[in-house]
Motif scaffolding. Structure first.
Motif, PDB file in Angstrom:
ATOM      1  N   ASN A   1       0.819  -1.219   0.000  1.00 20.89           N
ATOM      2  CA  ASN A   1       0.000   0.000   0.000  1.00 20.89           C
ATOM      3  C   ASN A   1       0.855   1.272   0.000  1.00 20.89           C
ATOM      4  N   ARG A   2       1.806   1.314  -0.891  1.00 21.30           N
ATOM      5  CA  ARG A   2       2.716   2.438  -1.105  1.00 21.30           C
ATOM      6  C   ARG A   2       3.729   2.654   0.027  1.00 21.30           C
ATOM      7  N   SER A   3       3.622   1.918   1.130  1.00 24.10           N
ATOM      8  CA  SER A   3       4.647   1.992   2.177  1.00 24.10           C
ATOM      9  C   SER A   3       5.798   1.075   1.771  1.00 24.10           C
ATOM     10  N   LYS A   4       7.019   1.547   2.001  1.00 26.42           N
ATOM     11  CA  LYS A   4       8.200   0.763   1.635  1.00 26.42           C
ATOM     12  C   LYS A   4       8.835   0.209   2.904  1.00 26.42           C
ATOM     13  N   PHE A   5       9.105  -1.088   2.894  1.00 27.82           N
ATOM     14  CA  PHE A   5       9.735  -1.781   4.015  1.00 27.82           C
ATOM     15  C   PHE A   5      11.055  -2.358   3.522  1.00 27.82           C
ATOM     16  N   ILE A   6      12.162  -1.953   4.145  1.00 26.98           N
ATOM     17  CA  ILE A   6      13.483  -2.472   3.784  1.00 26.98           C
ATOM     18  C   ILE A   6      13.977  -3.283   4.972  1.00 26.98           C
ATOM     19  N   ALA A   7      13.986  -4.605   4.825  1.00 25.49           N
ATOM     20  CA  ALA A   7      14.385  -5.504   5.914  1.00 25.49           C
ATOM     21  C   ALA A   7      15.848  -5.904   5.742  1.00 25.49           C
ATOM     22  N   HIS A   8      16.614  -5.768   6.825  1.00 26.03           N
ATOM     23  CA  HIS A   8      18.033  -6.137   6.855  1.00 26.03           C
ATOM     24  C   HIS A   8      18.215  -7.230   7.898  1.00 26.03           C
TER      25      HIS A   8
ATOM     26  N   LYS B   1      14.955  10.246   6.817  1.00 24.88           N
ATOM     27  CA  LYS B   1      13.544  10.561   6.570  1.00 24.88           C
ATOM     28  C   LYS B   1      12.620   9.356   6.747  1.00 24.88           C
ATOM     29  N   ALA B   2      13.185   8.214   7.137  1.00 24.49           N
ATOM     30  CA  ALA B   2      12.350   7.032   7.376  1.00 24.49           C
ATOM     31  C   ALA B   2      11.457   7.296   8.580  1.00 24.49           C
ATOM     32  N   ASN B   3      10.228   6.814   8.510  1.00 26.55           N
ATOM     33  CA  ASN B   3       9.299   7.013   9.612  1.00 26.55           C
ATOM     34  C   ASN B   3       9.652   6.145  10.818  1.00 26.55           C
ATOM     35  N   HIS B   4      10.104   4.925  10.563  1.00 22.56           N
ATOM     36  CA  HIS B   4      10.403   3.988  11.644  1.00 22.56           C
ATOM     37  C   HIS B   4      11.559   3.078  11.235  1.00 22.56           C
ATOM     38  N   ILE B   5      12.369   2.693  12.228  1.00 21.75           N
ATOM     39  CA  ILE B   5      13.356   1.632  12.033  1.00 21.75           C
ATOM     40  C   ILE B   5      13.123   0.639  13.169  1.00 21.75           C
ATOM     41  N   VAL B   6      12.362  -0.388  12.849  1.00 17.85           N
ATOM     42  CA  VAL B   6      11.934  -1.409  13.800  1.00 17.85           C
ATOM     43  C   VAL B   6      13.005  -2.493  13.856  1.00 17.85           C
ATOM     44  N   TYR B   7      13.160  -3.127  15.018  1.00 15.99           N
ATOM     45  CA  TYR B   7      14.119  -4.227  15.071  1.00 15.99           C
ATOM     46  C   TYR B   7      13.640  -5.370  15.960  1.00 15.99           C
ATOM     47  N   ALA B   8      14.274  -6.529  15.740  1.00 20.08           N
ATOM     48  CA  ALA B   8      14.107  -7.713  16.584  1.00 20.08           C
ATOM     49  C   ALA B   8      15.430  -8.461  16.550  1.00 20.08           C
TER      50      ALA B   8
ATOM     51  N   ASN C   1      15.025  -9.421  22.098  1.00 20.43           N
ATOM     52  CA  ASN C   1      14.655  -8.018  22.270  1.00 20.43           C
ATOM     53  C   ASN C   1      14.017  -7.535  20.970  1.00 20.43           C
ATOM     54  N   SER C   2      13.118  -6.564  21.103  1.00 18.32           N
ATOM     55  CA  SER C   2      12.502  -5.977  19.910  1.00 18.32           C
ATOM     56  C   SER C   2      12.058  -4.559  20.224  1.00 18.32           C
ATOM     57  N   SER C   3      11.864  -3.779  19.173  1.00 16.82           N
ATOM     58  CA  SER C   3      11.400  -2.404  19.327  1.00 16.82           C
ATOM     59  C   SER C   3      10.427  -2.077  18.211  1.00 16.82           C
ATOM     60  N   ASP C   4       9.333  -1.395  18.579  1.00 17.70           N
ATOM     61  CA  ASP C   4       8.348  -0.939  17.598  1.00 17.70           C
ATOM     62  C   ASP C   4       8.725   0.418  17.020  1.00 17.70           C
ATOM     63  N   ASP C   5       9.664   1.127  17.621  1.00 16.48           N
ATOM     64  CA  ASP C   5      10.141   2.442  17.167  1.00 16.48           C
ATOM     65  C   ASP C   5       9.006   3.378  16.745  1.00 16.48           C
ATOM     66  N   GLY C   6       8.030   3.521  17.635  1.00 16.65           N
ATOM     67  CA  GLY C   6       6.960   4.475  17.360  1.00 16.65           C
ATOM     68  C   GLY C   6       5.728   3.906  16.687  1.00 16.65           C
ATOM     69  N   GLU C   7       5.823   2.693  16.151  1.00 15.62           N
ATOM     70  CA  GLU C   7       4.630   2.039  15.607  1.00 15.62           C
ATOM     71  C   GLU C   7       3.738   1.648  16.793  1.00 15.62           C
ATOM     72  N   PRO C   8       2.443   1.410  16.567  1.00 13.65           N
ATOM     73  CA  PRO C   8       1.582   0.977  17.674  1.00 13.65           C
ATOM     74  C   PRO C   8       2.157  -0.256  18.375  1.00 13.65           C
ATOM     75  N   LYS C   9       2.064  -0.263  19.696  1.00 17.05           N
ATOM     76  CA  LYS C   9       2.672  -1.306  20.523  1.00 17.05           C
ATOM     77  C   LYS C   9       2.287  -2.711  20.053  1.00 17.05           C
ATOM     78  N   GLY C  10       3.320  -3.521  19.832  1.00 19.44           N
ATOM     79  CA  GLY C  10       3.114  -4.910  19.461  1.00 19.44           C
ATOM     80  C   GLY C  10       2.805  -5.169  17.997  1.00 19.44           C
TER      81      GLY C  10
ATOM     82  N   VAL D   1      17.225  -8.439  12.986  1.00 17.94           N
ATOM     83  CA  VAL D   1      16.604  -7.918  11.783  1.00 17.94           C
ATOM     84  C   VAL D   1      16.199  -6.474  12.058  1.00 17.94           C
ATOM     85  N   LEU D   2      16.508  -5.597  11.125  1.00 19.73           N
ATOM     86  CA  LEU D   2      16.127  -4.186  11.195  1.00 19.73           C
ATOM     87  C   LEU D   2      15.258  -3.896   9.980  1.00 19.73           C
ATOM     88  N   ILE D   3      14.097  -3.291  10.219  1.00 18.58           N
ATOM     89  CA  ILE D   3      13.189  -2.981   9.113  1.00 18.58           C
ATOM     90  C   ILE D   3      12.977  -1.479   9.055  1.00 18.58           C
ATOM     91  N   VAL D   4      13.410  -0.872   7.955  1.00 23.99           N
ATOM     92  CA  VAL D   4      13.235   0.560   7.725  1.00 23.99           C
ATOM     93  C   VAL D   4      11.886   0.734   7.025  1.00 23.99           C
TER      94      VAL D   4
END
Length: 186
Positions: free
Chosen positions: A15-22, A42-49, A62-71, A91-94
């Motif tokens: 849906n036009r959102s771009k997810f870059i998983a490392h 300029k990425a909105n979030h960099i989530v990790y686990a 360990n994991s982080s939502d980096d500002g996304e809704p919890k969980g 894994v880090l997801i931009v």
């Protein structure tokens, strides 16, 4: 359990959102996290686990939502790592927001898909526990030791050349170290 040896990344769009998983070995995680923050300001979030073994061979997660809704982001990514029995990796997801809200269920599916796709192109290998063994030798036995290490396919070793002797540190499976110790009685 499985590990990864090299950095792998995959980009998907939902849906036009771009997810870059490392996907990276845990030893490269902190450095990659720093560089991604600089590379993607300029990425909105960099989530990790992440999942790794501590000194007692216990799995630490360990994991982080980096500002996304919890969980909705870090935990789904962590669940994929758990499901694939991955350790010693992170894994880090931009995420770049595309203007269309995904909702909590949509975000869970998107982050799950991003991690599954990067895992699909990575080359995981079976985890084999290695231990460290230290010993000292004389200078005259260097060639014999190096030959035996090569015969046993032990490539992870360090030498410290002292005045009277050489201090060695080798990392290998317990079985290989037991064979080595049996040959040289160190």
């Amino acid at each position: 359990m499985k590990i990864v040896k090299a950095h792998t990344f995959k980009t998907i769009q939902i849906n036009r959102s771009k997810f870059i998983a490392h996907l990276v070995p845990i030893s490269d995680f902190a450095q990659l996290q720093k560089s991604l923050k600089l590379k993607h300001p300029k990425a909105n979030h960099i989530v990790y686990a992440m999942r790794y073994l501590n000194e007692y061979e216990q799995i630490v997660e360990n994991s982080s939502d980096d500002g996304e809704p919890k969980g909705c982001a870090g935990v789904p990514a962590l669940n994929v790592l758990r499901g694939e029995d991955m350790i010693e990796c992170g894994v880090l997801i931009v995420r770049y927001f595309g203007g269309i809200k995904l909702g909590t269920g949509g975000m869970v599916r998107a982050y799950t898909k991003a991690v599954k796709e990067v895992l699909a192109i990575s080359e995981p290998i079976t985890y084999i526990k290695e231990i460290e063994y230290k010993f000292k030798t004389s200078y005259s036995s260097i060639n014999k030791i190096l030959h035996q290490l090569k015969e046993l396919n032990i490539t992870n070793y360090k030498r410290d050349f002292g005045i009277e002797s050489i201090s060695w540190s080798i990392r290998a499976t317990k079985e290989k170290i037991d064979i080595f110790k049996g040959i040289y009685n160190y």
